[in-house]
Design a protein around this motif. Structure first.
Motif, PDB file in Angstrom:
ATOM      1  N   SER A 128       0.813  -1.221   0.000  1.00 15.98           N
ATOM      2  CA  SER A 128       0.000   0.000   0.000  1.00 15.98           C
ATOM      3  C   SER A 128       0.842   1.265   0.000  1.00 15.98           C
ATOM      4  O   SER A 128       0.403   2.308  -0.487  1.00 15.98           O
ATOM      5  N   ASP A 129       2.059   1.196   0.540  1.00 12.94           N
ATOM      6  CA  ASP A 129       2.873   2.400   0.680  1.00 12.94           C
ATOM      7  C   ASP A 129       4.277   2.239   0.100  1.00 12.94           C
ATOM      8  O   ASP A 129       5.181   3.002   0.442  1.00 12.94           O
ATOM      9  N   TYR A 130       4.450   1.251  -0.769  1.00 12.13           N
ATOM     10  CA  TYR A 130       5.775   1.086  -1.381  1.00 12.13           C
ATOM     11  C   TYR A 130       5.618   0.580  -2.820  1.00 12.13           C
ATOM     12  O   TYR A 130       5.980  -0.544  -3.155  1.00 12.13           O
ATOM     13  N   ALA A 131       5.046   1.448  -3.670  1.00 11.66           N
ATOM     14  CA  ALA A 131       4.856   1.102  -5.077  1.00 11.66           C
ATOM     15  C   ALA A 131       6.214   1.066  -5.787  1.00 11.66           C
ATOM     16  O   ALA A 131       7.121   1.836  -5.469  1.00 11.66           O
ATOM     17  N   ASP A 132       6.350   0.169  -6.743  1.00  2.99           N
ATOM     18  CA  ASP A 132       7.585   0.087  -7.523  1.00  2.99           C
ATOM     19  C   ASP A 132       7.742   1.327  -8.392  1.00  2.99           C
ATOM     20  O   ASP A 132       6.771   1.837  -8.958  1.00  2.99           O
ATOM     21  N   GLU A 133       8.955   1.817  -8.510  1.00  2.00           N
ATOM     22  CA  GLU A 133       9.259   2.885  -9.453  1.00  2.00           C
ATOM     23  C   GLU A 133      10.749   2.878  -9.770  1.00  2.00           C
ATOM     24  O   GLU A 133      11.555   2.279  -9.055  1.00  2.00           O
ATOM     25  N   LYS A 134      11.112   3.549 -10.881  1.00  2.00           N
ATOM     26  CA  LYS A 134      12.500   3.578 -11.321  1.00  2.00           C
ATOM     27  C   LYS A 134      13.379   4.367 -10.371  1.00  2.00           C
ATOM     28  O   LYS A 134      14.552   4.061 -10.192  1.00  2.00           O
ATOM     29  N   SER A 135      12.837   5.401  -9.770  1.00  2.00           N
ATOM     30  CA  SER A 135      13.602   6.234  -8.858  1.00  2.00           C
ATOM     31  C   SER A 135      14.036   5.401  -7.655  1.00  2.00           C
ATOM     32  O   SER A 135      13.217   4.808  -6.961  1.00  2.00           O
ATOM     33  N   ARG A 136      15.337   5.373  -7.400  1.00  2.00           N
ATOM     34  CA  ARG A 136      15.857   4.482  -6.374  1.00  2.00           C
ATOM     35  C   ARG A 136      15.706   5.058  -4.972  1.00  2.00           C
ATOM     36  O   ARG A 136      15.741   6.265  -4.757  1.00  2.00           O
ATOM     37  N   ASP A 137      15.538   4.157  -4.014  1.00  2.00           N
ATOM     38  CA  ASP A 137      15.549   4.491  -2.595  1.00  2.00           C
ATOM     39  C   ASP A 137      16.771   3.831  -1.973  1.00  2.00           C
ATOM     40  O   ASP A 137      16.954   2.624  -2.118  1.00  2.00           O
ATOM     41  N   ILE A 138      17.583   4.592  -1.284  1.00  2.00           N
ATOM     42  CA  ILE A 138      18.694   4.006  -0.538  1.00  2.00           C
ATOM     43  C   ILE A 138      18.164   3.598   0.829  1.00  2.00           C
ATOM     44  O   ILE A 138      17.649   4.431   1.578  1.00  2.00           O
ATOM     45  N   ILE A 139      18.282   2.306   1.172  1.00  2.00           N
ATOM     46  CA  ILE A 139      17.782   1.835   2.458  1.00  2.00           C
ATOM     47  C   ILE A 139      18.918   1.556   3.438  1.00  2.00           C
ATOM     48  O   ILE A 139      18.666   1.463   4.642  1.00  2.00           O
ATOM     49  N   THR A 140      20.127   1.394   2.959  1.00  2.00           N
ATOM     50  CA  THR A 140      21.274   1.338   3.854  1.00  2.00           C
ATOM     51  C   THR A 140      22.522   1.728   3.077  1.00  2.00           C
ATOM     52  O   THR A 140      22.623   1.476   1.876  1.00  2.00           O
ATOM     53  N   GLN A 141      23.458   2.387   3.755  1.00  2.00           N
ATOM     54  CA  GLN A 141      24.669   2.873   3.097  1.00  2.00           C
ATOM     55  C   GLN A 141      25.800   2.963   4.116  1.00  2.00           C
ATOM     56  O   GLN A 141      25.565   2.942   5.332  1.00  2.00           O
ATOM     57  N   TRP A 142      27.002   3.054   3.591  1.00  2.00           N
ATOM     58  CA  TRP A 142      28.190   3.163   4.433  1.00  2.00           C
ATOM     59  C   TRP A 142      28.889   4.461   4.052  1.00  2.00           C
ATOM     60  O   TRP A 142      29.497   4.580   2.992  1.00  2.00           O
ATOM     61  N   HIS A 143      28.786   5.453   4.941  1.00  2.00           N
ATOM     62  CA  HIS A 143      29.194   6.822   4.632  1.00  2.00           C
ATOM     63  C   HIS A 143      30.519   7.142   5.310  1.00  2.00           C
ATOM     64  O   HIS A 143      30.644   7.027   6.527  1.00  2.00           O
ATOM     65  N   GLN A 144      31.522   7.567   4.517  1.00  2.00           N
ATOM     66  CA  GLN A 144      32.841   7.864   5.073  1.00  2.00           C
ATOM     67  C   GLN A 144      32.948   9.255   5.657  1.00  2.00           C
ATOM     68  O   GLN A 144      33.680   9.477   6.621  1.00  2.00           O
ATOM     69  N   GLY A 145      32.247  10.239   5.063  1.00  2.00           N
ATOM     70  CA  GLY A 145      32.350  11.607   5.538  1.00  2.00           C
ATOM     71  C   GLY A 145      33.692  12.214   5.170  1.00  2.00           C
ATOM     72  O   GLY A 145      34.429  11.714   4.324  1.00  2.00           O
ATOM     73  N   GLY A 146      34.005  13.343   5.806  1.00  2.00           N
ATOM     74  CA  GLY A 146      35.285  13.988   5.576  1.00  2.00           C
ATOM     75  C   GLY A 146      35.484  14.495   4.167  1.00  2.00           C
ATOM     76  O   GLY A 146      36.604  14.565   3.677  1.00  2.00           O
ATOM     77  N   GLY A 147      34.380  14.852   3.479  1.00  2.00           N
ATOM     78  CA  GLY A 147      34.494  15.351   2.108  1.00  2.00           C
ATOM     79  C   GLY A 147      34.643  14.279   1.067  1.00  2.00           C
ATOM     80  O   GLY A 147      35.034  14.546  -0.068  1.00  2.00           O
ATOM     81  N   SER A 148      34.320  13.039   1.410  1.00  2.00           N
ATOM     82  CA  SER A 148      34.498  11.928   0.469  1.00  2.00           C
ATOM     83  C   SER A 148      33.434  11.884  -0.615  1.00  2.00           C
ATOM     84  O   SER A 148      33.550  11.124  -1.569  1.00  2.00           O
ATOM     85  N   GLY A 149      32.357  12.668  -0.467  1.00  2.00           N
ATOM     86  CA  GLY A 149      31.313  12.690  -1.475  1.00  2.00           C
ATOM     87  C   GLY A 149      30.360  11.521  -1.315  1.00  2.00           C
ATOM     88  O   GLY A 149      30.125  11.024  -0.214  1.00  2.00           O
ATOM     89  N   SER A 150      29.807  11.050  -2.430  1.00  2.00           N
ATOM     90  CA  SER A 150      28.824   9.981  -2.397  1.00  2.00           C
ATOM     91  C   SER A 150      29.430   8.703  -1.835  1.00  2.00           C
ATOM     92  O   SER A 150      30.562   8.361  -2.156  1.00  2.00           O
ATOM     93  N   PRO A 151      28.692   7.971  -1.001  1.00  2.00           N
ATOM     94  CA  PRO A 151      29.201   6.701  -0.486  1.00  2.00           C
ATOM     95  C   PRO A 151      29.551   5.742  -1.612  1.00  2.00           C
ATOM     96  O   PRO A 151      28.879   5.703  -2.645  1.00  2.00           O
ATOM     97  N   HIS A 152      30.591   4.959  -1.415  1.00  2.00           N
ATOM     98  CA  HIS A 152      31.035   4.003  -2.425  1.00  2.00           C
ATOM     99  C   HIS A 152      30.098   2.803  -2.494  1.00  2.00           C
ATOM    100  O   HIS A 152      29.938   2.194  -3.553  1.00  2.00           O
ATOM    101  N   THR A 153      29.478   2.462  -1.350  1.00  2.00           N
ATOM    102  CA  THR A 153      28.639   1.264  -1.286  1.00  2.00           C
ATOM    103  C   THR A 153      27.283   1.603  -0.687  1.00  2.00           C
ATOM    104  O   THR A 153      27.207   2.152   0.415  1.00  2.00           O
TER     105      THR A 153
END
Length: 554
Positions: A128-153
């Protein structure tokens, strides 16, 4: 809450400001002033740093919540994977940005950074609240910080599939089935070198294993984040869906000595599932695979040579084109037909040095096919045989064949790639070959920055119809030889811009180097006539510029 930190976590740490995932907006990575601690004798394993079952308290005690609303996270009693409670994430397209993006995520503390770790949770996605679509949702990530930009994984949900993105690699994990619990276990060795490792188990089955870099070199070890981040909703943007809800249970973070059995989420003997109403008729559904057909030649606007190693277009294929294998970095190749959004399937008929007949029943449409997740196959084209080829592509929709388009080209083992000076249009198309005297820039491709795919070859005199495109967040990629180090773009006309892209792929509005193309103020671009000049640079020296004119229509 049953949140178990196995050691005293540091109080107020010096925070950093880093660039967030996908589109490089600023994200606040400052930790909370004081992180919660719990007795260690209640942990189920000595190797678990954190274990959240949501059976008491508000959940994620001591973990920073990056959200702008009260409903972004709550503890509920239905559904639950094990026990009687679970966590619930909710994100809406109207939510104000939090920490530089549209998100509801929990950011684990500084003291959980480690060279190696295990991560697990159970997730439930209601129909009811999670229809499929092309636009991606990130549900988990590993963020380095420190100006590293987008997470690698990152782990994303995209078009009803779970996909792990590791740098430019795309690892399909399996289908996201609605209204059931999915169990994830992820083991990672965080490294920017060859000793990196990622292993993923989905529902007790190992679905991915990859060695190599899992983070960016030169930056801190990452911090784990879990929740929902949707960059397509940043800056008051929206997509086909307006709300995303998913449930989480049995969240575990293990140290390097943890094992698969310790991290497993168990059997799932909780309080059952949410009672979900049937999807409304307006809810987006996946198109039927199979027939398709355009009614006019505009349905196929051109062809692009695909490098199946990088999964990217490297040059347009026009009538009379010569493709020099020696000018390409890799020779696992495919050919994509650039089509209008109404096309449902394309039949390819290749003759010449090698022959093949194949019907691709889902976009992107390619001679050797693809897995629908951005990975192009190459068949026996590794490399293709040298010689002359004729490729005929027939578009289909509603079971009816449209106007076929044919192109003749030659593949050679050595020598320069040369496009005819005066071109020659593809059959049934108004496009002409690129008028270029330089082998460094071989053509231009219109990029859909929503799906991160090439959708149309742009040649001199091309017409781009916005109404024929599924999305209008657009960019233009210059297809170059592997020796090019940067490209200066100079756009004039209905809109103007000057920009130098210093890393492949080279694009007018830039990209993050991980397959995510920016779109600037082209959402959509203004209708009108444009002139685009692209100048390649190698070793600091300018090469021969290439100029094309094209028109954008509503």
């Amino acid at each position: 809450m049953n949140s178990r930190f196995k050691y005293i976590l540091m109080p107020l740490l010096v925070g950093t400001i880093t660039m967030s995932c996908e589109k490089e907006e600023l994200e606040d990575m400052t930790p909370t002033a004081e992180l919660g601690t719990e007795a260690t004798d209640l942990a189920t394993s000595a190797n678990l740093i954190f274990n959240e079952t949501f059976e008491s308290g508000n959940g994620f005690s001591g973990i920073k919540h990056q959200a702008s609303t009260n409903y972004g996270f709550s503890v509920v009693s239905n559904p639950a994977f094990e026990g009687s409670k679970a966590g619930r994430f909710e994100l809406r397209d109207t939510d104000a940005e939090a920490s530089g993006g549209t998100r509801t995520e929990f950011l684990f503390p500084e003291d959980t950074r480690a060279k190696e770790g295990w991560y697990s949770f159970a997730g439930y996605f209601p129909s009811s609240d999670y229809a499929d679509e092309k636009s991606r949702d990130i549900i988990t990530q590993w963020h380095q910080g420190g100006g590293s930009g987008s997470p690698h994984t990152v782990l994303v949900v995209e078009n009803g599939e779970f996909i792990m993105h590791v740098g430019e690699a795309r690892l399909p994990l399996g289908k996201m089935t609605k209204n059931v619990w999915h169990k994830f276990v992820i083991h990672m060795v965080h490294s920017g070198g060859s000793d990196g490792l990622i292993e993923v188990w989905l529902n007790d089955k190992k679905v991915a294993s990859r060695s190599g870099a899992t983070i960016k070199s030169g930056y801190e070890l990452p911090r784990w984040k879990v929740g929902i981040y949707k960059w397509d909703w940043n800056g008051s943007e929206t997509t086909n869906t307006k709300k995303r809800v998913w449930y989480i249970d049995n969240v575990k973070l293990g140290n390097s000595k943890a094992s698969l059995s310790e991290m497993s989420s168990g059997s799932g003997s909780g309080s059952g599932s949410v009672t979900e109403p049937a999807p409304s008729p307006s809810e987006p559904t996946s198109p039927d695979a199979g027939t398709s057909a355009p009614s006019s030649s505009a349905d196929i606007s051109g062809f692009t040579l695909i490098d199946s190693h990088y999964e990217k277009g490297v040059l347009p294929i026009t009538n009379g084109a010569q493709i020099s294998l020696s000018q390409l970095e890799y020779t696992k190749l495919n050919v994509q037909a650039n089509t209008s959004s109404s096309v449902e399937s394309v039949k390819f008929e290749l003759s010449g040095a090698q022959s093949k007949t194949f019907t691709d029943s889902a976009a992107p449409f390619a001679l050797h096919g693809d897995d629908g997740k951005g990975n192009f196959y190459y068949g026996n084209w590794n490399p293709p045989a040298a010689g002359t080829y004729t490729l005929k592509a027939t578009p289909y929709k509603n079971g009816q064949a449209g106007t076929p388009v044919s192109v003749t080209f030659t593949i050679v083992n050595s020598g320069e790639h040369v496009l005819p000076e005066n071109g020659g249009s593809t059959s049934g198309s108004n496009e002409t070959a690129l008028p270029s005297t330089s082998s460094d820039i071989t053509g231009f491709t219109l990029i859909d920055s929503h799906t991160e795919k090439g959708v149309q070859t742009i040649a001199d005199g091309s017409v781009i119809k916005l109404s024929s495109l599924a999305y209008t967040k657009l960019n233009i990629q210059a297809n170059t030889s592997s020796s090019v180090e940067n490209v200066k773009f100079e756009l004039s006309g209905a809109q103007s811009k000057t920009y130098t892209d210093k890393g492949a792929p080279f694009a007018l509005h830039g990209d993050d180097g991980n397959g995510n193309f920016y779109y600037g103020n082209w959402n959509p671009p203004a209708a009108g006539t444009y002139t685009l000049k692209a100048t390649p640079y190698t070793n600091g020296q300018a090469g021969t510029p290439v100029t094309i004119k094209f028109t954008i229509q509503k």
